[in-house]
Each structure stands twice: as C-alpha cells, then as structure tokens.
Design a protein around this motif. Structure first.
Motif, short mmCIF file in Angstrom:
data_model
loop_
_atom_site.label_atom_id
_atom_site.label_comp_id
_atom_site.label_asym_id
_atom_site.label_seq_id
_atom_site.Cartn_x
_atom_site.Cartn_y
_atom_site.Cartn_z
N ILE A 86 14.20 85.44 37.11
CA ILE A 86 14.30 86.16 38.38
C ILE A 86 13.18 87.21 38.47
O ILE A 86 12.45 87.27 39.46
CB ILE A 86 15.68 86.83 38.52
N LEU A 87 13.04 88.02 37.41
CA LEU A 87 12.07 89.13 37.48
C LEU A 87 10.64 88.63 37.59
O LEU A 87 9.84 89.17 38.37
CB LEU A 87 12.21 90.02 36.23
N SER A 88 10.32 87.60 36.83
CA SER A 88 8.92 87.16 36.78
C SER A 88 8.49 86.42 38.04
O SER A 88 7.30 86.16 38.22
CB SER A 88 8.67 86.31 35.54
N ASN A 89 9.48 86.09 38.89
CA ASN A 89 9.13 85.43 40.16
C ASN A 89 9.12 86.38 41.35
O ASN A 89 8.89 85.95 42.49
CB ASN A 89 10.05 84.24 40.40
N PHE A 90 9.37 87.68 41.12
CA PHE A 90 9.19 88.64 42.20
C PHE A 90 7.73 88.61 42.64
O PHE A 90 6.83 88.66 41.79
CB PHE A 90 9.53 90.06 41.75
N PRO A 91 7.48 88.52 43.95
CA PRO A 91 6.08 88.52 44.41
C PRO A 91 5.29 89.73 43.92
O PRO A 91 4.08 89.65 43.71
CB PRO A 91 6.21 88.50 45.93
N LEU A 92 5.98 90.85 43.70
CA LEU A 92 5.28 92.05 43.20
C LEU A 92 5.15 92.08 41.68
O LEU A 92 4.58 93.04 41.14
CB LEU A 92 6.05 93.32 43.64
N PHE A 93 5.64 91.05 41.00
CA PHE A 93 5.66 91.08 39.52
C PHE A 93 4.31 91.45 38.91
O PHE A 93 4.26 92.28 37.98
CB PHE A 93 6.16 89.75 38.97
N PRO A 94 3.19 90.88 39.41
CA PRO A 94 1.90 91.26 38.79
C PRO A 94 1.53 92.73 39.00
O PRO A 94 0.61 93.22 38.35
CB PRO A 94 0.88 90.35 39.52
N TYR A 95 2.24 93.39 39.92
CA TYR A 95 1.90 94.78 40.26
C TYR A 95 2.98 95.77 39.84
O TYR A 95 3.03 96.89 40.33
CB TYR A 95 1.67 94.90 41.78
N MET A 96 3.90 95.32 38.96
CA MET A 96 4.99 96.21 38.55
C MET A 96 5.05 96.31 37.03
O MET A 96 4.81 95.34 36.31
CB MET A 96 6.35 95.70 39.06
N GLU A 97 5.43 97.51 36.58
CA GLU A 97 5.85 97.68 35.19
C GLU A 97 7.36 97.66 35.20
O GLU A 97 8.00 98.28 36.06
CB GLU A 97 5.34 99.01 34.64
N MET A 98 7.96 96.93 34.25
CA MET A 98 9.42 96.81 34.22
C MET A 98 9.95 97.26 32.87
O MET A 98 9.38 96.91 31.83
CB MET A 98 9.85 95.37 34.47
N GLU A 99 11.04 98.01 32.94
CA GLU A 99 11.72 98.40 31.72
C GLU A 99 13.15 97.89 31.83
O GLU A 99 13.87 98.25 32.76
CB GLU A 99 11.71 99.93 31.59
N VAL A 100 13.54 97.01 30.90
CA VAL A 100 14.85 96.35 30.96
C VAL A 100 15.77 96.95 29.91
O VAL A 100 15.38 97.08 28.74
CB VAL A 100 14.68 94.83 30.72
N THR A 101 16.98 97.32 30.34
CA THR A 101 17.98 97.89 29.44
C THR A 101 19.27 97.09 29.56
O THR A 101 19.81 96.94 30.67
CB THR A 101 18.26 99.37 29.82
N ALA A 102 19.75 96.55 28.45
CA ALA A 102 21.03 95.82 28.46
C ALA A 102 22.18 96.83 28.53
O ALA A 102 22.13 97.89 27.88
CB ALA A 102 21.16 94.97 27.20
N LEU A 103 23.20 96.51 29.31
CA LEU A 103 24.34 97.42 29.50
C LEU A 103 25.62 96.83 28.90
O LEU A 103 25.86 95.62 29.02
CB LEU A 103 24.56 97.69 31.00
N ALA A 104 26.42 97.67 28.29
CA ALA A 104 27.74 97.28 27.77
C ALA A 104 28.78 98.19 28.41
O ALA A 104 28.46 99.28 28.91
CB ALA A 104 27.77 97.42 26.25
N LYS A 105 30.02 97.74 28.38
CA LYS A 105 31.10 98.52 28.99
C LYS A 105 31.29 99.84 28.23
O LYS A 105 31.30 99.86 26.99
CB LYS A 105 32.39 97.70 28.93
N HIS A 106 31.44 100.92 28.98
CA HIS A 106 31.68 102.22 28.35
C HIS A 106 33.18 102.35 28.04
O HIS A 106 34.02 101.98 28.87
CB HIS A 106 31.25 103.36 29.28
N PRO A 107 33.55 102.85 26.86
CA PRO A 107 34.97 102.92 26.50
C PRO A 107 35.79 103.82 27.41
O PRO A 107 37.02 103.67 27.49
CB PRO A 107 34.96 103.48 25.06
N SER A 108 35.17 104.74 28.13
CA SER A 108 35.91 105.62 29.05
C SER A 108 35.99 105.06 30.47
O SER A 108 36.61 105.67 31.34
CB SER A 108 35.25 107.00 29.12
N ALA A 109 35.36 103.93 30.71
CA ALA A 109 35.32 103.39 32.07
C ALA A 109 36.73 103.01 32.52
O ALA A 109 37.52 102.46 31.74
CB ALA A 109 34.41 102.19 32.12
N LEU A 110 37.04 103.29 33.81
CA LEU A 110 38.36 102.95 34.36
C LEU A 110 38.41 101.52 34.84
O LEU A 110 39.48 100.96 35.00
CB LEU A 110 38.70 103.90 35.51
#
Ligand SMILES: O=C(O)C[C@H]1C=CC(=O)O1
Length: 92
Positions: free
Chosen positions: A67-91
C-alpha cells in the motif's frame, strides 16, 4: 495488525506545478480507496508541517509495504513505520 505511519512530504523545489497538482490529486484518490475499505482508518495532519500521522489496519507487513509503496507521492515522502500493540489499560 495496526501500524502508525508518519509520512513527511519532501516537495522538490523545481517540480512543475501541474505535475505536482496531478500527483496530489492521484494521492487523494489512492488514499481514499483504502480509507473506504477500512485499511486506512485515520489520517491526521501534523500541525505546522507537510506531514501526517496515519493508522493502517492490514493483514501483514507485506500488505502495508504494498500500500505505502504505491502512493503516488511515495518517491517524495519519508516514512516512519511503527507497529502498534494493544495497551493493557485500553478500554476497548
Ligand atoms: O498530504 C499528505 O500528508 C500526504 C499524503 C499521504 C497520504 C495522503 O492522503 O496525503
């Protein structure tokens, strides 16, 4: 799998304005396709920057990269990817 992605656009100073406008229009259409199918549920502008923080809900890192590499702006963007996990306090 949830990922937070910060995308920062680096607009070339010498790009033709019509070419840039076309890339931006295609970027919006491409991104909204994934917003509509639930894979791109959030996008927020980072105040004061040509940057966004986005949430992607995908099956795999390979799907996210696709998905990310096919964004038309991909050649013009810096991307920082962070994986998310469930927080133990989340409701939810
Ligand atoms: O305007 C931006 O932040 C760039 C961009 C990345 C995805 C999208 O829809 O717009």
């Amino acid at each position: 799998m949830l990922f937070m992605v910060q995308m920062t656009v680096k607009k070339p100073h010498d790009i033709d304005p019509a070419v840039w406008a076309d890339i931006i229009a295609r970027e919006r259409e491409y991104g909204q396709k994934f917003m509509k199918n639930g894979k791109f549920p959030h996008i927020w502008r980072v105040v004061g920057k040509f940057s966004n923080v986005s949430i992607f809900d995908v099956e795999s890192t390979d799907e996210l990269h696709q998905i990310l590499s096919n964004f038309p702006l991909f050649p013009y963007m810096e991307m920082e990817v962070t994986a998310l996990a469930k927080h133990p306090s989340a409701l939810n």
